[in-house]
Design a protein around this motif. Structure first.
Motif, short mmCIF file in Angstrom:
data_model
loop_
_atom_site.label_atom_id
_atom_site.label_comp_id
_atom_site.label_asym_id
_atom_site.label_seq_id
_atom_site.Cartn_x
_atom_site.Cartn_y
_atom_site.Cartn_z
N GLU A 199 0.72 -0.79 -0.13
CA GLU A 199 0.19 -0.65 -0.02
C GLU A 199 0.77 1.56 0.10
N GLY A 242 -8.62 -0.52 -4.68
CA GLY A 242 -9.11 -2.27 -3.85
C GLY A 242 -9.70 -3.34 -3.52
N SER A 276 -2.82 0.85 -4.06
CA SER A 276 -3.55 0.41 -3.09
C SER A 276 -3.94 -0.62 -2.17
N GLN A 277 -4.92 -0.87 -2.23
CA GLN A 277 -5.50 -1.69 -0.61
C GLN A 277 -5.85 -3.24 -0.62
N ILE A 330 -12.58 -0.02 0.72
CA ILE A 330 -11.29 -0.61 1.14
C ILE A 330 -10.91 0.43 -0.85
N GLY A 331 -9.98 0.73 -0.23
CA GLY A 331 -8.98 1.49 -1.94
C GLY A 331 -9.64 3.17 -1.60
#
Length: 238
Positions: free
Chosen positions: A57, A98, A62-63, A90-91
């Motif tokens: 990350e 994400g 990006s996650q 997420i993201g």
């Protein structure tokens, strides 16, 4: 149908809806990148995955998150995944880059929830291949950590090929600062040339030269253009 029958039917339907909602598996709070509600992974494995995901990350932006639950029943894993994605978010905001790897261990089902920003790198067909070809072979021999780790690494490789904005931590005003340094260097050089050669215009030429170098390295903005022209005119006519 009598009024009593209609009332009973309506009440029964509402009761079924309430029971269905109540029976849904609760989405856990997002407190870390790896959430294991089954105790499948030991502390060392969780820490290893956490470190790998955090480093990725920081590098890419990006996650990726991992969620392991015993079951999503009576809800389908796809519907459960939608609820997880909506709650976890997420993201990065407005980039939506994400990915959530969801493992329903007792159901023997897997799902990848992919953000819109990564659908080019991980379309549905590729997501299914990651599950079937990369993760599932490990799970079949009860190597859950190996499967999750391999899946995470495959996702990272796919995301690395997707053109995305750089992590916000790398953004800043360093370019303008370097440009100003170049301009100042041009002024000093020009002043020295004018002293040695009795030619003030040499200072302007040196400043202009440093400005051109700065533009080639950093790009030109209106502010930097103004600085370059101002310095050139001021030194050349001094």
């Amino acid at each position: 149908m009598s009024r009593l029958a209609r009332t009973f039917a309506s009440g029964f339907f509402l009761l079924l809806c309430a029971l269905s909602a109540w029976a849904q598996v609760a989405v856990p709070e997002l407190s870390r990148r790896v959430t294991d509600l089954t105790g499948t992974l030991d502390a060392g494995q969780v820490a290893a995955l956490e470190g790998k995901l955090a480093a990725f990350e920081a590098q890419k932006g990006s996650q990726i998150a991992v969620l392991i639950v015993p079951t999503t029943q009576p809800e389908d894993i796809a519907q459960f995944g939608i609820r997880v994605a909506e709650q976890w978010k997420i993201g990065r905001k407005k980039i939506d880059d994400g990915v959530i790897l969801i493992v329903a261990k007792d159901d023997r089902k897997l799902r990848l929830e992919v953000g819109y920003g990564l659908e080019g790198a991980i379309p549905d067909a590729i997501a299914k291949r990651v599950i079937a070809e990369t993760i599932t072979p490990y799970f079949k021999v009860d190597d859950y950590y190996g499967g999750i780790d391999a899946g995470v690494q495959q996702l990272m490789r796919l995301i690395e090929g997707e053109p995305l904005p750089a992590p916000s931590a790398s953004a800043g005003g360093g370019g303008d600062g370097l440009f100003v340094i170049l301009i100042v260097g041009g002024i000093v050089t020009g002043w020295l040339l004018s002293m040695l050669m009795s030619r003030p215009a040499a200072g302007g030429i040196a400043a202009l030269g440093s400005g051109v170098v700065g533009v080639l390295l950093l790009g030109l903005t209106p502010v930097l253009l103004f600085i370059a022209v101002f310095v050139f005119v001021g030194v050349a006519t001094g």
